[in-house]
Write a protein that holds these residues in place. Structure first.
Motif: not given
Length: 458
Positions: A255-259, A290-291, A327-331, A347-349
């Motif tokens: 599962v990778r981060g996504w913005i 909604d991203s 995922v869920g981290a603030k960038a 917030t990384i989705g």
């Protein structure tokens, strides 16, 4: 003369002692120490050919071919076995092995041969096709296998010695050496292109094998070659693999981060049109509804310069950096918008689709542009199957006009220099403010892609 000769001899001796020796690793010792951690992988999978049935509407030929195959091939095996070879390396003493996804993809049988000749059946524990990695497992009971120690690919330098060990063309435990030729190579293999280039001999069968540094630590996974090329091989940096191995082991997938942005490469001309002094970063061409990016306030036309202090030198840096974030981290993001930099927090989705860069269509764009355009009416939208409500449709492009090679018939112009274009009259009005040889920036919808292009007026 003798005095002069002695003086020269002393001078040369002193000079040689002042020059540091060119240290060459003890490759023989390295090979002996490292080969036990490298495995050879052979796979086979069943290929089931499709009967040549004509698709679409019912055809009399379909019935003929069905009868032909039933008559002449009834009871005969029609499946065939496809075999392939690859390499891998042991990453834990209990039998976990890292290799390439393409080495084991679709395999019915995986055979793993150790350096001592013993052979085991391998099972797939996890796959990551996007990075081309696979984790497989062999059952060795209570035995502890020799493990390849992982290094740090971030500290790798161009020119360093490297050693590859693998199974090229089925020649087991082959050792080749060379240097790191380049880092950060983008070869079009996927959204996370970031390869180490080496001139150590890499051939078919080396895929999935380790690339060691002179300390005997794995700094890459050999993955690709240039067809017909010599001395050009590519390896996945080991740091990219280290970050996903726990997921492969625990869940079998990544599962990778996504913005949620679509991005385009920034050229010098596009940078100039946005007022950015240097072409760097990733240009946002679309922000998904909604991203995470939409919720963070990112807009089309933003240029992403940094994420958590990491500078984006080019387009390929963005998906690689974002994917590595939890995922869920603030960038923290540094953006360039309207001539100034601003900060944003996203917030990384969870990534559920590929973040493919928009196709790069960049060149130069009275009627200053050499275009024929028409308004988008319901009839035009239906006829050309357009997905947009507003803009102007490019009907024709002058062969020798400013936009030739950049815009194409069927493109839809949405904006000019950030101003919306809702009709042909609006486009001509906006162009009326332009001067000859002025760089203008267009936002264009091309089929299912939105991209920026620059054109210089005539």
């Amino acid at each position: 003369m003798k005095t002069l000769f002695r003086s020269l001899s002393v001078f040369v001796a002193l000079l040689l002692t002042a020059i540091p020796a060119f240290a060459v690793p003890d490759f023989a010792e390295l090979a002996i120490r490292l080969k036990p951690s490298v495995v050879n992988i052979s796979t086979s999978k069943t290929i089931r050919p499709q009967r040549p049935i004509f698709p679409g509407q019912p055809s009399p030929y379909n019935e003929f071919f069905e009868e032909f195959f039933d008559r002449f091939f009834r009871g005969q095996p029609m499946d065939r076995k496809e075999r392939s070879l690859g390499s891998g390396f042991i990453i834990s003493a209990d039998g976990y092995i890292l290799t390439n996804d393409h080495v084991v993809d679709g395999a019915d049988v995986i055979k793993v041969r150790l350096s001592d000749g013993r052979e085991f059946n391998g099972t797939v524990q996890g796959l990551d096709p996007k990075l081309d990695l696979a984790l497989i497992k062999i059952d060795v009971g209570q035995e502890e296998l020799p493990v390849a120690e992982m290094g740090n690919s971030e500290t790798l330098k161009v020119g360093e010695w490297v050693m590859a060990i693998g199974n090229p063309f089925g020649l087991e435990q082959t050792v080749t050496v060379g240097i790191v030729s380049a880092k950060g190579r983008v070869i079009g293999a996927g959204p996370y292109d970031d390869f180490i280039q080496t001139d150590a001999s890499i051939n078919p069968g080396n895929s999935g094998g380790p690339l060691f540094n002179e300390a005997g630590k794995v700094i890459g996974i050999n993955t690709a070659i240039v067809a017909g090329g010599q001395g050009i091989g590519f390896a996945i940096p080991i740091n990219a693999a280290k970050s996903i191995i726990p997921q492969l082991r625990e869940t079998g997938h990544v599962v990778r981060g996504w913005i949620g942005v679509t991005v385009q490469e920034l050229t010098e001309e596009l940078a100039e049109s946005f007022g950015l002094k240097k072409a760097r970063g990733a240009l946002v061409t679309d922000v998904e509804d909604d991203s995470p990016a939409r919720k963070a306030g990112l807009q089309r036309g933003d240029i992403i310069l940094e994420i958590n202090g990491q500078t984006l030198e080019n387009l390929s840096d963005l998906p690689r950096i974002v994917a590595a974030l939890p995922v869920g981290a603030k960038a923290r993001m540094t953006l360039f918008r309207d001539g100034r930099t601003k900060e944003a927090s996203v917030t990384i989705g969870t990534q559920d689709r590929d973040q493919q860069p928009a196709k790069r269509e960049v060149a130069k764009s009275k009627n200053l542009l050499g275009l024929s355009v028409i308004d988008i009416t319901p009839e035009i939208k239906s006829r050309y199957r357009l997905s947009v409500e507003k803009g102007v449709l490019v009907a024709a492009v002058e062969a020798d006009g400013p936009a030739a090679g950049t815009l194409h018939a069927g493109d839809v112009i949405l904006e000019l220099n950030g101003e919306p274009v809702e009709s042909a009259a609006a486009l001509h009005a906006l162009l009326g403010n332009s001067k000859s040889n002025q760089l203008v920036r267009l936002l264009v919808q091309r089929r299912d892609q939105t991209l920026y292009a620059t054109v210089r007026t005539r």
